[in-house]
Design an enzyme around this catalytic site. Structure first.
Site: not given
Length: 645
Positions: A142, A298
């Site tokens: 991220e 995710e």
């Protein structure tokens, strides 16, 4: 199409690893993602590497024919690294280095950090280059383009500015530095944005360049790691994962040299009464970045709760339904976060598929059902989504909108979401692509808030419309030049000739609403009202109140062989639907008007077959008519209908 899980073997006693691998195999897991936060486990002391624990887990999965996604663990440097080399810590706008102990607080540009990253990634890649079950690599975790203000970043930014403008005179001119006596007389005077002043008090031209620089720094950092990995894994796909955060790097540039896009997908477990909550928008944007399928690294698996109070639990149907929604919009792999809920650390209440009880329950059973369903869909692999509609996205406009709020509640991405929701309500496929992407193959191009000028985008939109395309432009288009300075021409400036109208004045109405009349019916807009004077355009809608009552709110203009629409307000859903239906009808694109609210239809095609993904993104039962038959959809249920073309 594959389903997998995120797994953190370093969090668990090794006696659980074999049990977990067996349970994953039994459930239908085909991919496991690991190691994105495990640097201290792999290098517990400087220069001392330990991969034995990870070897054991990789081999366990290899023995069960489960592929492994290995992640470079560079999001969380070990504490010994911060202690010995504090200069690698990110520096905030207050001029202070961030404190270690939480994740992500490192400067991508710090030379010492780059050295340690290269050694870690090289050691890891070299160690696993002969492993037979490495399905992909994920770089870091991220990554964000936040503002580091350390001395290294400041110096690199000065060099970046030198390379872009060449002379201080050109910089001063581009930044309008005569304002507030801000002219530079030496390169050393160009700073990082350090200070306690609100960001809105800084020069917006300078700030946009700093945001560009930080985005490019993030991209360079990812490509730096990718280059190392490709030395050892020339044929293994490489990606990084992203999400819609406050400091997004430019996704279109971030993934340009990577093999595929990856996204972390967390739909809300409590559906809001207003607003655009469907993650179909996020999924279509990620698919549009490279205009090909992507992975979800995710995926929502349980109650979110960590740095905020816990949300309501995942409702029945959500795990399977949202997993299939991701696949319907182009996900080739969906990795559920996480296999089991953590029992320690900051994320212990961000629940996984198995609760702290360590007893598989309702959610895990639904996950197993998802695995079975996806395996039964293998005959659909290779099918493609054909879209006649494109939405244009420009990250520089997103950055500039954040730097100078236009009015209360007015956000760049929400303008794209509004039109995306309108088109998908008619069951139409939508691509969300870069504003500079090739437009051939589309019939309709919607370009919301073309705020910061891209000359390439200006030229392509003109050409697309002139040669027969249908274009929708909106308020706050043509406002800024490439340097984030206002253009001294009547809006929509570069687009005025194709819209056939001019903006005489505007009213920033914030969260207030404004009445609009179109085709004898009442609609509502919000946030903004352009007071329009038509030159050669046709008026489609007018304002009904305030001093601009009777003035055009929406126009349409014939331009070459095409048509250009312009809307001067931010349409609420009914107005957006009316405008999109008009464009769809004019473009002769197939659409349907009978879909219940929150029912999403995505269409794929392959070898004379058509596959319809019909998803009920709501918590109430819905009924739809397909091919003359009623189809009932339970909450969050996806049904896949096959047709012969």
């Amino acid at each position: 199409m594959k389903i997998g899980v995120d797994y953190y073997p370093e969090h668990w006693d090794r006696t659980l690893w074999r049990q977990d691998a067996d349970l994953m195999k039994k459930s239908g897991v085909e991919l496991v993602r690991m190691a994105e936060f495990a640097w201290s486990k792999m290098e517990p002391e400087e220069g001392i590497f330990d991969f034995a624990w990870l070897d054991e887990v990789v081999e366990l999965f290899a023995g069960r024919e489960i592929g492994v996604i290995l992640c470079t663990p560079t999001n969380c440097p070990p504490l010994w690294l911060y202690e010995k080399y504090p200069e690698v810590l990110l520096t905030g706008r207050d001029g202070r280095r961030q404190k270690p102990a939480v994740r992500g607080h490192r400067c991508y540009n710090a030379p010492r950090y780059r050295e340690r990253v290269e050694l870690m990634v090289r050691k890891m890649a070299e160690h696993y280059q002969d492993a037979g079950n490495i399905a992909a690599w994920q770089i870091d975790n991220e990554v964000e383009a936040g503002s580091c203000c350390c001395d290294v970043c400041a110096e690199k930014f000065r060099e970046w500015v030198k390379n872009k403008y060449d002379t201080l005179e050109a910089v001063n001119q581009a930044y309008h530095n005569d304002v507030w006596s801000g002219s530079y007389s030496a390169w050393s005077q160009i700073p990082a944005p350090v200070g306690n002043y609100p960001i809105t008090q800084y020069n917006p031209a300078y700030l946009l360049d700093y945001q560009r620089f930080m985005s490019e720094s993030t991209i360079d950092y990812v490509e730096f790691q990718a280059g190392i990995l490709r030395e050892y894994f020339p044929d293994t796909p490489i990606t990084t994962n992203t999400w819609f955060c406050e400091h997004m790097p430019d996704f279109y540039k971030l993934f340009d040299k990577l093999d595929f896009c990856s996204y972390d997908n967390y739909p809300a477990t409590k559906l809001p009464e207003e607003g655009y909550y469907s993650h179909a928008f996020h999924l279509d944007l990620i698919r549009g970045v490279k205009r090909k399928n992507f992975w979800v690294m995710e995926q929502l698996s349980g109650t979110p709760g960590c740095w905020m109070p816990m949300a309501p639990t995942v409702r029945p149907g959500m795990i399977k339904g949202y997993g299939l929604q991701a696949i319907a919009h182009g996900a080739d792999a969906v990795i559920n976060f996480r296999f089991r809920s953590a029992t320690g650390g900051a994320e212990m209440f961000w629940h996984g598929l198995i609760d702290h009880s360590n007893v598989p329950g309702r959610r895990y059973a639904e996950f197993e059902e998802l695995c079975r369903t996806v395996k039964a869909m293998r005959h659909m692999e290779g099918a493609v989504m054909q879209s006649g509609v494109a939405l244009l996205c420009g990250f520089e406009s997103e950055y500039a909108f954040r730097l100078q709020l236009q009015t209360e509640g007015f956000y760049y991405m929400e303008q794209l979401q509004a039109f995306h929701a309108a088109f998908t309500s008619f069951g139409v496929n939508v691509d969300i692509i870069s504003q500079e992407a090739d437009l051939s193959g589309y019939r309709i191009v919607v370009a919301p808030v073309m705020y910061v000028r891209s000359q390439k985008a200006v030229e392509q939109l003109h050409s697309f419309a002139y040669n027969g395309g249908i274009v929708m432009l909106t308020t706050r288009s043509g406002v800024k030049d490439e340097n984030n300075n206002c253009i001294m021409r009547p809006l929509p400036a570069d687009y005025a000739d194709m819209t056939g109208c001019l903006v005489e004045e505007y009213d920033a109405v914030g969260n207030g609403k404004v009445a609009v009349e179109m085709d004898g019916k009442d609609y509502e807009g919000t946030h903004w009202c352009d007071i329009i004077r038509t030159e050669c355009a046709e008026t489609l809608a007018v304002y009904k109140e305030d001093f601009y009552a009777g003035k055009p709110a929406v126009t349409r203009n014939l331009y070459g062989k095409g048509v250009v629409y312009y809307t001067g307000t931010v349409g609420l859903p009914a107005l957006c639907r009316k405008l999109t239906e008009r464009m769809l009808e004019q473009a002769a694109l197939p659409y349907r008007t009978d879909l219940p609210q929150c029912v999403e239809v995505t269409t794929w095609e392959k070898e004379g077959k058509q596959f319809l993904f019909v998803f009920n993104n709501d918590q109430t039962v819905k009924n739809c008519l397909f091919d003359g038959e009623q189809t009932e959809l339970q909450p969050f249920e996806m049904k896949i209908l096959e047709r012969t073309l």
